[in-house]
Design a protein around this motif. Structure first.
Motif, PDB file in Angstrom:
ATOM      1  N   SER A   1      37.905 -52.282   2.466  1.00 39.01           N
ATOM      2  CA  SER A   1      38.453 -50.997   2.012  1.00 39.01           C
ATOM      3  C   SER A   1      38.540 -50.952   0.492  1.00 39.01           C
ATOM      4  O   SER A   1      38.212 -49.932  -0.118  1.00 39.01           O
ATOM      5  CB  SER A   1      39.856 -50.768   2.593  1.00 39.01           C
ATOM      6  N   LEU A   2      38.960 -52.053  -0.116  1.00 40.90           N
ATOM      7  CA  LEU A   2      39.049 -52.087  -1.578  1.00 40.90           C
ATOM      8  C   LEU A   2      37.668 -51.912  -2.211  1.00 40.90           C
ATOM      9  O   LEU A   2      37.522 -51.222  -3.217  1.00 40.90           O
ATOM     10  CB  LEU A   2      39.679 -53.411  -2.045  1.00 40.90           C
ATOM     11  N   ALA A   3      36.669 -52.523  -1.589  1.00 44.40           N
ATOM     12  CA  ALA A   3      35.301 -52.379  -2.096  1.00 44.40           C
ATOM     13  C   ALA A   3      34.866 -50.918  -2.062  1.00 44.40           C
ATOM     14  O   ALA A   3      34.086 -50.461  -2.888  1.00 44.40           O
ATOM     15  CB  ALA A   3      34.344 -53.239  -1.279  1.00 44.40           C
TER      16      ALA A   3
ATOM     17  N   HIS B   1      30.688 -56.640   6.857  1.00 42.53           N
ATOM     18  CA  HIS B   1      31.534 -56.059   5.808  1.00 42.53           C
ATOM     19  C   HIS B   1      32.966 -56.606   5.824  1.00 42.53           C
ATOM     20  O   HIS B   1      33.714 -56.390   4.889  1.00 42.53           O
ATOM     21  CB  HIS B   1      31.550 -54.528   5.918  1.00 42.53           C
ATOM     22  N   THR B   2      33.344 -57.308   6.912  1.00 41.93           N
ATOM     23  CA  THR B   2      34.713 -57.851   6.998  1.00 41.93           C
ATOM     24  C   THR B   2      34.777 -59.319   6.573  1.00 41.93           C
ATOM     25  O   THR B   2      35.797 -59.977   6.751  1.00 41.93           O
ATOM     26  CB  THR B   2      35.257 -57.749   8.442  1.00 41.93           C
ATOM     27  N   LYS B   3      33.669 -59.849   6.073  1.00 40.12           N
ATOM     28  CA  LYS B   3      33.614 -61.297   5.836  1.00 40.12           C
ATOM     29  C   LYS B   3      34.025 -61.727   4.421  1.00 40.12           C
ATOM     30  O   LYS B   3      33.841 -62.876   4.035  1.00 40.12           O
ATOM     31  CB  LYS B   3      32.240 -61.834   6.213  1.00 40.12           C
ATOM     32  N   GLY B   4      34.568 -60.807   3.645  1.00 36.77           N
ATOM     33  CA  GLY B   4      35.125 -61.190   2.345  1.00 36.77           C
ATOM     34  C   GLY B   4      36.508 -61.798   2.555  1.00 36.77           C
ATOM     35  O   GLY B   4      37.203 -61.426   3.501  1.00 36.77           O
TER      36      GLY B   4
ATOM     37  N   VAL C   1      33.383 -63.095  -2.071  1.00 37.89           N
ATOM     38  CA  VAL C   1      32.692 -61.969  -1.451  1.00 37.89           C
ATOM     39  C   VAL C   1      31.260 -61.923  -1.996  1.00 37.89           C
ATOM     40  O   VAL C   1      31.042 -62.078  -3.192  1.00 37.89           O
ATOM     41  CB  VAL C   1      33.492 -60.658  -1.694  1.00 37.89           C
ATOM     42  N   THR C   2      30.292 -61.777  -1.102  1.00 41.36           N
ATOM     43  CA  THR C   2      28.892 -61.783  -1.539  1.00 41.36           C
ATOM     44  C   THR C   2      28.400 -60.359  -1.796  1.00 41.36           C
ATOM     45  O   THR C   2      29.045 -59.385  -1.378  1.00 41.36           O
ATOM     46  CB  THR C   2      27.982 -62.401  -0.455  1.00 41.36           C
ATOM     47  N   ASN C   3      27.236 -60.254  -2.438  1.00 44.51           N
ATOM     48  CA  ASN C   3      26.644 -58.931  -2.675  1.00 44.51           C
ATOM     49  C   ASN C   3      26.368 -58.208  -1.353  1.00 44.51           C
ATOM     50  O   ASN C   3      26.556 -57.001  -1.244  1.00 44.51           O
ATOM     51  CB  ASN C   3      25.318 -59.067  -3.432  1.00 44.51           C
TER      52      ASN C   3
ATOM     53  N   ALA D   1      27.324 -53.790   2.317  1.00 47.17           N
ATOM     54  CA  ALA D   1      27.621 -53.293   3.664  1.00 47.17           C
ATOM     55  C   ALA D   1      28.865 -52.410   3.639  1.00 47.17           C
ATOM     56  O   ALA D   1      28.903 -51.355   4.290  1.00 47.17           O
ATOM     57  CB  ALA D   1      27.826 -54.464   4.620  1.00 47.17           C
ATOM     58  N   ALA D   2      29.871 -52.822   2.871  1.00 47.24           N
ATOM     59  CA  ALA D   2      31.106 -52.029   2.794  1.00 47.24           C
ATOM     60  C   ALA D   2      30.867 -50.716   2.043  1.00 47.24           C
ATOM     61  O   ALA D   2      31.276 -49.648   2.505  1.00 47.24           O
ATOM     62  CB  ALA D   2      32.202 -52.842   2.105  1.00 47.24           C
TER      63      ALA D   2
END
Lengths: 227, 198
Positions: free
Chosen positions: B41-43, B121-124, B134-136, B141-142
């Motif tokens: 969500s922050l992304a 997208h939830t893997k950060g 967190v990867t690119n 994805a987010a």
């Protein structure tokens, strides 16, 4: 029976005339009425004015087999699958046969699609919930011999905002599990997706060796859960 | 993004201090992992619906519950907190005001934890020790609201989440959707409660 000979229906006839340009379509159409060629699902929804656009016309037949099918020239055939002959101009002749419009509608995988018209624009059958579910954007899966095709449609309709009914999901899983076990040949997918599905068949149909015999892994898991 | 996370961490620490004078609570909190939808969500520059904190193991989660909850706390009931509003207890999480949630049903630390999650997208994740990881690909994805299913223990839960997200404008490729649903169809033993597989 109420008539729904709407503008949409006229457009459908025009498109079908184009699709069968080389023939005297109107005489086929008359045959069609006589031998009960039917329009079902998405295009019937379009003819009834529920939806504004429908790309594909699915034509069904109820037994005996329509003579219409015998008059298709090979040049008009785009491709043939087990259950359908796809013609140019997105017209599809479904070759599976059903006794009457209600049984035909029964064979459709979603309640909102259970709508059948004939080629004169008469509404022949409509599931009592079909209209409500369509306009409330409810997707109720009612079973299919081709659950992978249904999955493709679930993907499409969910992207359009439809909500798959909670009670449908379990039935979908059951049908999919059967399909995976019997390795149904995937139809109507791109070569890449077909390859993926076959790969999934291999991955999921894992067997374990038990007493020198091969047992499906899911059966063995059920046995372990039960014990 | 990192500033918002640090601000929230401070808010949680203050809440814990007010809730109990037990120093071990803060020690436990030093080793939690912030993961799940909050970072996604922050992304997307959205306010996170929940800030989910995960414990490194079941034992730590259990100890945290005992230390922080009032003695009369019961599942599916509200409990008193040091803040103006009450918290809520379920078998899988403790919810506090300020959208703060301590997840007790699934445990792990950092990468090992997020490997159990279903969508890319939830893997950060964030820990005090390692910072924000967190990867690119995760960020993309987010940002583009794309679902990429990664096989996990709860595919049926993932299918439900995917269907819900798709209705909210997220996209998932047909092939990935088919793959996920086929795996789910073969996963009868799955526990349907969120975060309940551990």
């Amino acid at each position: 029976m109420p008539t729904h000979l709407t503008e949409n229906f006229s457009r459908a006839i025009v498109r079908m005339r184009r699709a069968f340009g080389e023939y005297d379509f109107d005489s086929h159409w008359k045959w069609g009425s006589g031998s009960q060629l039917l329009v079902g699902g998405g295009y019937a929804q379009y003819i009834l004015g529920w939806k504004k656009y429908a790309r594909d016309i699915d034509l069904f037949t109820i037994s005996p087999r329509s003579r219409f099918f015998d008059h298709i020239k090979p040049a008009d055939i785009k491709f043939v699958t087990k259950n359908a002959i796809t013609l140019v101009n997105n017209v599809q002749l479904i070759t599976t046969k059903h006794e009457n419009p209600e049984l035909l509608a029964d064979s459709f995988d979603f309640t909102m699609s259970k709508v059948i018209c004939n080629l004169n624009g008469y509404l022949l059958y409509k599931h009592p919930e079909a209209r409500t579910q369509y306009f409330k954007k409810i997707l109720e899966y009612t079973g299919s011999d081709n659950p992978l095709g249904s999955l493709k449609r679930i993907h499409k309709y969910t992207n359009q905002g439809f909500r798959l009914k909670e009670s449908s999901i379990e039935l979908l899983y059951e049908d999919l599990a059967k399909c995976i076990k019997s390795r149904n040949d995937p139809e109507g997918f791109t070569p890449e997706t077909t390859q993926l599905i076959r790969g999934m068949y291999d991955k999921l149909n894992v067997k374990v060796l038990l007493g020198g015999k091969e047992i499906p892994l899911d059966l063995y898991k059920e046995f372990l859960n039960a014990n | 993004m990192l500033d918002q996370i640090k601000k929230k961490i401070e808010e949680v620490e203050k809440l814990l201090e007010k809730q109990s004078n037990c120093v071990e609570l803060l020690e436990i909190f030093d080793e939690v992992t912030l993961a799940g939808g909050a970072i996604s969500s922050l992304a997307q520059r959205r306010t996170p619906r929940d800030w989910d904190f995960f414990f490194k193991d079941k034992e730590t989660a259990e100890l945290f519950k005992i230390l922080i909850l009032p003695d009369n706390a019961e599942n599916f009931k509200r409990f008193e907190t040091s803040a103006e509003t009450n918290g809520f207890l379920t078998p899988n999480a403790l919810s506090f005001p300020g959208r703060i949630q301590f997840v007790t049903g699934i445990c792990g630390y950092g990468a090992e934890l997020v490997n159990k999650f279903d969508f890319l997208h939830t893997k950060g994740w964030y820990t005090k020790k390692d910072g924000l990881v967190v990867t690119n690909e995760i960020m993309e994805a987010a940002l583009y609201r794309e679902l990429h299913y990664k096989e996990n223990d709860m595919p049926r839960k993932a299918v439900k989440r995917a269907l819900k997200n798709m209705r909210n404008g997220w996209e998932i490729e047909l092939d990935n959707f088919i793959e996920m649903t086929m795996i789910a169809a073969f996963n009868k033993g799955e526990i349907t409660n969120a975060y309940a597989s551990n």
